[in-house]
Write a protein that holds these residues in place. Structure first.
Motif, mmCIF file in Angstrom:
data_model
loop_
_atom_site.group_PDB
_atom_site.id
_atom_site.type_symbol
_atom_site.label_atom_id
_atom_site.label_comp_id
_atom_site.label_asym_id
_atom_site.label_seq_id
_atom_site.Cartn_x
_atom_site.Cartn_y
_atom_site.Cartn_z
ATOM 1 N N UNK A 1 0.832 -1.202 0.000
ATOM 2 C CA UNK A 1 0.000 0.000 0.000
ATOM 3 C C UNK A 1 0.869 1.255 0.000
ATOM 4 N N UNK A 2 1.913 1.259 0.846
ATOM 5 C CA UNK A 2 2.801 2.421 0.918
ATOM 6 C C UNK A 2 3.491 2.664 -0.424
ATOM 7 N N UNK A 3 3.919 1.614 -1.076
ATOM 8 C CA UNK A 3 4.565 1.755 -2.389
ATOM 9 C C UNK A 3 3.567 2.240 -3.442
ATOM 10 N N UNK A 4 2.347 1.705 -3.405
ATOM 11 C CA UNK A 4 1.333 2.108 -4.383
ATOM 12 C C UNK A 4 0.971 3.587 -4.253
ATOM 13 N N UNK A 5 1.006 4.113 -3.038
ATOM 14 C CA UNK A 5 0.611 5.495 -2.803
ATOM 15 C C UNK A 5 1.728 6.496 -3.074
ATOM 16 N N UNK A 6 2.969 6.008 -3.174
ATOM 17 C CA UNK A 6 4.106 6.914 -3.322
ATOM 18 C C UNK A 6 4.280 7.333 -4.778
ATOM 19 N N UNK A 7 4.520 8.622 -5.029
ATOM 20 C CA UNK A 7 4.697 9.063 -6.422
ATOM 21 C C UNK A 7 5.979 8.548 -7.068
ATOM 22 N N UNK A 8 6.972 8.176 -6.268
ATOM 23 C CA UNK A 8 8.223 7.635 -6.802
ATOM 24 C C UNK A 8 8.561 6.350 -6.049
ATOM 25 N N UNK A 9 7.761 5.294 -6.244
ATOM 26 C CA UNK A 9 7.897 4.101 -5.407
ATOM 27 C C UNK A 9 9.096 3.231 -5.774
ATOM 28 N N UNK A 10 9.567 2.499 -4.775
ATOM 29 C CA UNK A 10 10.504 1.418 -4.992
ATOM 30 C C UNK A 10 9.707 0.115 -5.138
ATOM 31 N N UNK A 11 10.394 -0.934 -5.570
ATOM 32 C CA UNK A 11 9.748 -2.238 -5.678
ATOM 33 C C UNK A 11 9.488 -2.803 -4.283
ATOM 34 N N UNK A 12 8.329 -3.416 -4.117
ATOM 35 C CA UNK A 12 7.924 -3.910 -2.801
ATOM 36 C C UNK A 12 8.949 -4.880 -2.243
ATOM 37 N N UNK A 13 9.395 -5.812 -3.050
ATOM 38 C CA UNK A 13 10.336 -6.817 -2.545
ATOM 39 C C UNK A 13 11.663 -6.192 -2.130
ATOM 40 N N UNK A 14 12.076 -5.125 -2.820
ATOM 41 C CA UNK A 14 13.305 -4.430 -2.434
ATOM 42 C C UNK A 14 13.131 -3.733 -1.087
ATOM 43 N N UNK A 15 11.975 -3.116 -0.892
ATOM 44 C CA UNK A 15 11.709 -2.431 0.376
ATOM 45 C C UNK A 15 11.698 -3.432 1.522
ATOM 46 N N UNK A 16 11.049 -4.563 1.324
ATOM 47 C CA UNK A 16 11.013 -5.602 2.357
ATOM 48 C C UNK A 16 12.423 -6.092 2.682
ATOM 49 N N UNK A 17 13.229 -6.289 1.647
ATOM 50 C CA UNK A 17 14.572 -6.822 1.863
ATOM 51 C C UNK A 17 15.452 -5.827 2.603
ATOM 52 N N UNK A 18 15.395 -4.566 2.214
ATOM 53 C CA UNK A 18 16.252 -3.573 2.856
ATOM 54 C C UNK A 18 15.852 -3.306 4.291
ATOM 55 N N UNK A 19 14.589 -3.525 4.618
ATOM 56 C CA UNK A 19 14.137 -3.378 6.004
ATOM 57 C C UNK A 19 14.289 -4.676 6.785
ATOM 58 N N UNK A 20 14.774 -5.737 6.116
ATOM 59 C CA UNK A 20 14.985 -7.048 6.747
ATOM 60 C C UNK A 20 13.690 -7.606 7.318
ATOM 61 N N UNK A 21 12.617 -7.505 6.540
ATOM 62 C CA UNK A 21 11.317 -8.029 7.000
ATOM 63 C C UNK A 21 10.711 -8.991 5.980
ATOM 64 N N UNK A 22 11.519 -9.480 5.042
ATOM 65 C CA UNK A 22 11.012 -10.430 4.051
ATOM 66 C C UNK A 22 10.459 -11.685 4.727
ATOM 67 N N UNK A 23 11.128 -12.157 5.770
ATOM 68 C CA UNK A 23 10.711 -13.400 6.432
ATOM 69 C C UNK A 23 9.398 -13.255 7.196
ATOM 70 N N UNK A 24 9.020 -12.026 7.508
ATOM 71 C CA UNK A 24 7.760 -11.831 8.247
ATOM 72 C C UNK A 24 6.719 -11.129 7.371
ATOM 73 N N UNK A 25 6.919 -11.179 6.057
ATOM 74 C CA UNK A 25 6.029 -10.454 5.147
ATOM 75 C C UNK A 25 4.589 -10.943 5.217
ATOM 76 N N UNK A 26 4.384 -12.210 5.533
ATOM 77 C CA UNK A 26 3.024 -12.761 5.573
ATOM 78 C C UNK A 26 2.394 -12.697 6.966
ATOM 79 N N UNK A 27 3.101 -12.119 7.919
ATOM 80 C CA UNK A 27 2.590 -12.040 9.287
ATOM 81 C C UNK A 27 1.701 -10.806 9.448
ATOM 82 N N UNK A 28 0.634 -10.947 10.248
ATOM 83 C CA UNK A 28 -0.214 -9.798 10.543
ATOM 84 C C UNK A 28 0.568 -8.774 11.363
#
Length: 313
Positions: free
Chosen positions: A109-136
């Motif tokens: 959602x944050x990427x979709x709303x941003x006028x100059x978004x990064x790729x979702x998977x890149x954002x998850x990886x750089x924040x080190x949250x890829x492993x918890x991406x499916x967690x509420x």
């Protein structure tokens, strides 16, 4: 960030400008004639004791409140204008997270709303949250929530990133990875402003340190300059015997600002370490394991703010 590009060049003028800004809440002057600038590519730490005006300053910068007088400009525009244009990313201490969605959904959602978004998977990886991406989101720990807030603050290309106590709850590894990513952002020409109580982070990370006190800018410089401004140096040594009489003699040492005795170890802060050590021998003391060093940023911060308290008392 690595693997993340933007089509808009970083700004070359001041990123943030405060000109004689004041903000009061009732009888409390939270920001008092504040003037400062932030430039592209800088990583700047905002320090101050509780009640110094840090949160009020960030609120003004982010357009969450308006100054009573003076002007605040962000990237040459009103703060809210810069925010709306997607040129500012912010990571606040609390709030801003929806609980009934997954981490992946929220970051998307944050990427979709941003006028100059990064790729979702890149954002998850750089924040080190890829492993918890499916967690509420409402099932995350405090440190995981901070990393999600970090992801939201860096979901797109910003010219300014504002961080309020960003590494609270993070472990050492996560903190190191976080600051490595922030350094990448600064190296790409973006300004990074962070408020923190971890003064060792400010010492290690910041290009500039701003010290606020009662809404005023008390000091502005590199960490080394702030430490030099404090003037004092640390002197530590061991004595074979310490009693009340010896303690009183130690208190007579010249240029002494603080004296701490733990067991057989004496720790001193002095405005002239050479004079203090010379007098130490002159009084007949024979210190062992003598060490003389400059103050750390935390000790310098305390010394500067305490001196200001004494001056204005």
């Amino acid at each position: 960030m690595v693997g993340m590009t933007t089509t808009t060049a970083p700004p070359t003028a001041d990123v943030v400008s405060f000109e004689r800004v004041t903000k009061s809440f009732g009888d409390v002057r939270a920001v008092d004639g504040l003037t400062l600038t932030l430039r592209p590519g800088e990583t700047v730490a905002l320090l101050g004791p509780n009640g110094a005006g840090k949160s009020s300053t960030l609120d003004l910068l982010l357009g969450l409140s308006r100054p009573d007088s003076g002007t605040v400009r962000v990237l040459g525009a009103e703060p809210r204008e810069a925010i709306t244009a997607g040129r500012v990313g912010a990571m606040l201490q609390s709030g801003g997270l929806m609980g009934e969605v997954t981490v992946h959904e929220l970051v998307t959602l944050a990427c979709d709303l941003h006028p100059r978004p990064y790729r979702v998977n890149d954002v998850l990886a750089h924040a080190d949250i890829t492993k918890i991406a499916d967690r509420k989101v409402d099932k995350l720990s405090g440190g995981q929530e901070q990393r999600v807030r970090f992801a939201l603050a860096t979901a797109g290309a910003h010219d300014l990133i504002v961080l309020d106590e960003p590494t609270t709850g993070m472990d050492v590894t996560a903190r190191q990875a976080f600051w490595a990513t922030m350094r990448e952002q600064a190296d790409q020409g973006r300004a990074v402003l962070f408020a923190t109580h971890y003064l060792e982070e400010a010492d290690a990370i910041a290009d500039r340190v701003l010290v606020l006190h009662r809404g005023r800018l008390l000091a502005d410089g590199t960490a080394a300059e702030i430490k030099a401004r404090a003037g004092a140096r640390k002197v530590a040594f061991d004595l074979e015997r310490i009693d009340a009489a010896l303690t009183e003699r130690l208190r007579t040492l010249p240029c002494l600002t603080t004296l701490d005795i733990t067991g057989h170890t004496v720790r001193i802060q002095s405005t002239d370490a050479d004079a203090t050590v010379h007098a130490l021998y002159g009084l007949g003391f024979y210190p062992r394991n003598l060490e003389v060093a400059g103050l750390g940023l935390e000790q310098a911060f305390v010394a500067i703010t305490e001196a200001e308290e004494s001056r204005t008392a």
